[in-house]
Scaffold this motif. Structure first.
Motif, PDB file in Angstrom:
ATOM      1  N   HIS A 276      -9.654  30.479   3.230  1.00 21.83           N
ATOM      2  CA  HIS A 276      -9.143  29.502   4.201  1.00 21.83           C
ATOM      3  C   HIS A 276      -9.304  29.840   5.671  1.00 21.83           C
ATOM      4  N   CYS A 311     -14.557  25.955  -1.010  1.00 22.94           N
ATOM      5  CA  CYS A 311     -13.185  25.667  -0.563  1.00 22.94           C
ATOM      6  C   CYS A 311     -13.126  25.492   0.957  1.00 22.94           C
ATOM      7  N   CYS A 312     -12.017  25.926   1.575  1.00 21.47           N
ATOM      8  CA  CYS A 312     -11.824  25.543   2.977  1.00 21.47           C
ATOM      9  C   CYS A 312     -12.527  26.443   3.990  1.00 21.47           C
ATOM     10  N   ILE A 329     -12.302  23.929  -5.049  1.00 24.91           N
ATOM     11  CA  ILE A 329     -11.582  25.011  -5.735  1.00 24.91           C
ATOM     12  C   ILE A 329     -12.013  25.180  -7.196  1.00 24.91           C
ATOM     13  N   CYS A 350      -6.342  29.875  -2.584  1.00 28.00           N
ATOM     14  CA  CYS A 350      -7.243  29.103  -3.451  1.00 28.00           C
ATOM     15  C   CYS A 350      -8.297  29.971  -4.143  1.00 28.00           C
ATOM     16  N   GLY A 456      -7.573  16.456   0.079  1.00 30.01           N
ATOM     17  CA  GLY A 456      -6.788  17.260  -0.853  1.00 30.01           C
ATOM     18  C   GLY A 456      -7.641  17.979  -1.873  1.00 30.01           C
ATOM     19  N   CYS A 457      -6.922  18.479  -2.863  1.00 29.33           N
ATOM     20  CA  CYS A 457      -7.471  19.466  -3.778  1.00 29.33           C
ATOM     21  C   CYS A 457      -8.125  18.803  -4.983  1.00 29.33           C
ATOM     22  N   GLY A 486     -11.330  19.324   3.311  1.00 32.02           N
ATOM     23  CA  GLY A 486     -11.016  20.248   2.218  1.00 32.02           C
ATOM     24  C   GLY A 486     -11.855  19.990   0.972  1.00 32.02           C
ATOM     25  N   CYS A 487     -11.232  20.189  -0.182  1.00 34.11           N
ATOM     26  CA  CYS A 487     -11.978  20.098  -1.438  1.00 34.11           C
ATOM     27  C   CYS A 487     -12.447  18.680  -1.719  1.00 34.11           C
ATOM     28  N   CYS A 528      -8.854  21.790   5.145  1.00 29.65           N
ATOM     29  CA  CYS A 528      -7.616  21.018   4.970  1.00 29.65           C
ATOM     30  C   CYS A 528      -6.707  21.115   6.202  1.00 29.65           C
ATOM     31  N   ASN A 563      -2.906  22.083  -5.136  1.00 31.73           N
ATOM     32  CA  ASN A 563      -2.163  23.134  -4.447  1.00 31.73           C
ATOM     33  C   ASN A 563      -0.870  22.574  -3.857  1.00 31.73           C
ATOM     34  N   LYS A 565       0.076  22.955  -1.022  1.00 34.45           N
ATOM     35  CA  LYS A 565      -0.211  22.531   0.350  1.00 34.45           C
ATOM     36  C   LYS A 565      -0.425  21.022   0.441  1.00 34.45           C
TER      37      LYS A 565
END
Ligand code: MSK
Length: 665
Positions: A276, A311-312, A329, A350, A456-457, A486-487, A528, A563, A565
């Motif tokens: 991240h 990922c991020c 992720i 993540c 989001g994830c 993000g994802c 994210c 997540n 988050k």
């Protein structure tokens, strides 16, 4: 075997569904490949976990104290309508939700702390980093009412300390970043509701404190703490991370890139960057390009070094440098499964434990760099901003040396590449449209029907990446501009929706706008924490319109919550007045079903309401002018979002007394 969850009105996909429905061909190939090799991934472990606990799925399992676990059941007279301590369903559901948000806030909080500390140390001349985007510091300084005539480094250190203070203060003081960026109408609303936060760390502690055994028994007070913590999350952990990163490393600008698994090179050292925080990685990029490391790669027999991301941290590198990303992720094990990754450099969050298991099958070197994210038996080289150069050089050396240990006969790189334009910072978006007035006029005219952020994830509970892609594709088809981070952005990037050609899929008005300006209909804004960019865009447009945000055609969609988050992100947008769509299984549990007395069929369950679900779906609207929609099925979610956007356009038209409805949706 497929599992049906009548209590949730949903069906979990089996492995065949996932392979059939996941949109990226590279993912499908890698799932087949790893299955053939007998290597287990999250997708297999998810199937092995079926059926999952129906109490847990509905947020009705309480494990907060050592008296439990308590599983609450309001159906029938089983004496289980309350936990041992007497907590009812609402208290348990709301407490679980609040603890999830606090955990997510802590995660992004540590991310923010690392970047802000690096900013302060850099301003004090203690690191070899530079503050490359001085304008970000000056803008923050103005918003914090600082004397901008002071020497720049002094000003930057003061700005950094204010950001750090908003993250960590323990005094009863309102957050300066919130006061500097939030619209006045919102600040007044939040003050009236009593939900103005003190700092992220303060609200995390208070959230955990209130939910201990014998703590706060009033679920509505916990709901207030939820919103208060979400505001702290937004205006400290998101704003603090994103703005400090922009100041240190630059504001992203649009670039055309090629990405997806096919960019891996068989004869190059392939290094995957994961996590991240982009702080150390910025130095690693520098070192990888140095003659010393390039020579090391050549001496090892490689043609060069290919940096890639996941990922991020991957999304940050993509946005700022155009370094290709491969996935989100749930792709991390699949990417290593290509056998072509020589080393994975991870920072924080993540990074799932299963990563190491797959890496061990291929001899992939894992290098951890954060004290918060250790992996047993991995190489650990901890980051220290003061020694960033030597640490980055050591890590780069180790990563490149791993190339000579690769089993070249075992690599399997799916030949799938996608094109995209990336780097849509707030500044880039406003420049492209020639300022916020022009973008607002496009919204008013209906050429752009609305703006929805799909973020989001990922979750293994739905076919991987399928919901993100279906929703985004449907929205652009109906003239709605999409931002993504993000994802979620990895799903949309790999699906080609962030490429210029995707404009062909958009409704006529949006297509024309995209083609005129040379942009795709889905704008990838970054990691994210860079949801900050979409939030600031919404704030700018609301200011220009002279309207509260909740009157404008905006929405937040998190189709695959994963997540903790994600909870903070949804709640932050909600508090700002932007309605939220949550996919399955959302952080806000679906209403509790009630069995029909005259039927044995599970399908005949009614969906009776629990108060928490109803509160976020209905009551919250009276307070914030926004609500949470829960819809697991992406095609239905897309329709629901379109209806929401249309309703908002009508409200906006009536509030502004202008006719916006001629371009019907
Ligand atoms: S990496 S928090 S799975 S977006 Fe930010 Fe992806 Fe969610 Fe991690």
């Amino acid at each position: 075997m497929k599992y049906r969850y009548p209590i949730l009105n949903a069906e979990m996909p089996d492995k065949e569904d996932i392979k059939r429905m996941t949109p990226n061909r590279a993912t499908r190939e890698m799932l087949e490949c790893l299955e053939g090799e007998g290597i287990e991934t999250s997708f297999d472990r998810y199937i092995a976990q079926q059926p999952q606990c129906s109490f847990g799925l509905r947020g009705l399992c309480c494990r907060r104290c050592l008296w439990g676990p308590c599983r609450l059941d309001t159906r029938g007279d089983k004496g289980r309508a309350r936990g041992i301590c007497g907590a009812d369903v609402n208290l348990v559901v709301m407490g679980n939700l609040l603890r999830g948000l606090a955990a997510g806030c802590a995660a992004h909080g540590q991310h923010a702390r690392e970047v802000i500390e690096t900013l302060i140390l850099t301003a004090e001349g203690k690191t070899s980093f530079e503050i490359v985007e001085k304008g970000v510091i000056l803008e923050l300084a103005k918003r914090f009412h600082l004397d901008i005539g002071k020497p720049f480094d002094q000003l930057a250190a003061t700005v950094g300390k204010i950001l750090l203070d908003d993250l960590s203060r323990v005094e009863e003081v309102e957050m300066k970043t919130l006061l500097a960026y939030a619209p006045e109408e919102r600040i007044n609303t939040w003050r009236e509701m009593g939900i103005l936060p003190r700092s992220a760390f303060y609200e995390i502690v208070e959230a955990l404190h209130k939910t201990t055994l014998g703590g706060d028994s009033d679920w509505k007070d916990l709901a207030k703490q939820e919103l208060r913590t979400a505001l702290a999350y937004c205006f400290s952990t998101l704003f603090g991370s994103s703005l400090a990163t922009e100041a240190l490393f630059g504001i992203p600008r649009p670039k055309t890139v090629e990405l997806n698994y096919g960019i891996l090179e068989n004869d190059c050292v392939n290094i995957l960057i994961h996590g991240h925080t982009p702080t150390l990685v910025e130095k690693i990029i520098e070192k990888i390009e140095s003659p010393e490391i390039q020579k090391l790669a050549k001496d090892a027999g490689a043609q060069g070094v290919q940096l890639t991301g996941v990922c991020c941290t991957g999304a940050e590198l993509l946005a700022r440098h155009g370094i290709p990303s491969l996935g989100g992720i749930l792709a991390q094990e699949l990417i290593i499964g290509t056998g072509a990754i020589d080393a994975v450099i991870v920072d924080m969050q993540c990074v799932i434990p299963g990563l190491k298991t797959v890496a061990d099958c291929w001899g992939t070197e894992i290098i951890t760099t954060s004290q918060s994210n250790r992996i047993p038996d991995a190489t650990h080289v901890p980051f220290d901003p003061i020694k960033a150069d030597e640490i980055a050089l050591e890590i780069s050396r180790r990563a490149v040396e791993a190339y000579s240990r690769r089993h070249h006969s075992k690599t399997n790189i799916p030949d799938v590449k996608s094109k995209a334009i990336i780097g849509f910072s707030l500044e880039a978006i406003l420049d492209i449209f020639g300022g916020r007035r022009n973008l607002l006029e496009l919204l008013e005219s209906g050429k752009i029907k609305g703006i929805v952020t799909v973020v989001g994830c990922n979750t293994p509970k739905v076919p991987y990446e399928n919901s993100h892609v279906i929703i985004a594709r449907e929205l652009i088809k109906h003239g709605i501009l999409v931002t993504t981070s993000g994802c979620s952005s990895h799903a949309l990037l790999n699906a080609g929706l962030c490429a210029l050609g995707a404009a062909e899929l958009a409704a006529a008005g949006l297509r024309e706008v995209c083609q005129e300006r040379g942009i795709p209909p889905v704008l990838a804004v970054g990691a994210c924490v860079d949801n900050t960019r979409t939030i600031r865009l919404f704030i700018e447009l609301a200011e220009e319109a002279g309207m509260p945000i909740n009157k404008l055609p905006f929405l937040f969609s998190g189709p695959e919550p994963g997540n903790e988050k994600t909870i903070g992100q949804g709640m932050a947008f909600l508090a700002l007045g932007v309605s939220v769509h949550q996919g399955f299984p959302g952080p806000i549990p679906v209403p509790i079903p009630v069995a029909k007395a005259d039927s044995d069929f599970l399908d005949d369950y009614d969906r009776g309401g629990n108060d928490v679900a109803d509160f976020f779906a209905e009551d919250i609207h009276d307070l914030l002018g926004a609500r949470v929609y829960s819809e697991p099925y992406p095609d239905l979610a897309a329709k629901l979002i379109q209806m929401h956007i249309r309703r908002k356009r009508l409200e906006w038209a009536s509030a502004a007394s202008t006719c916006l409805i001629s371009g019907t949706m």
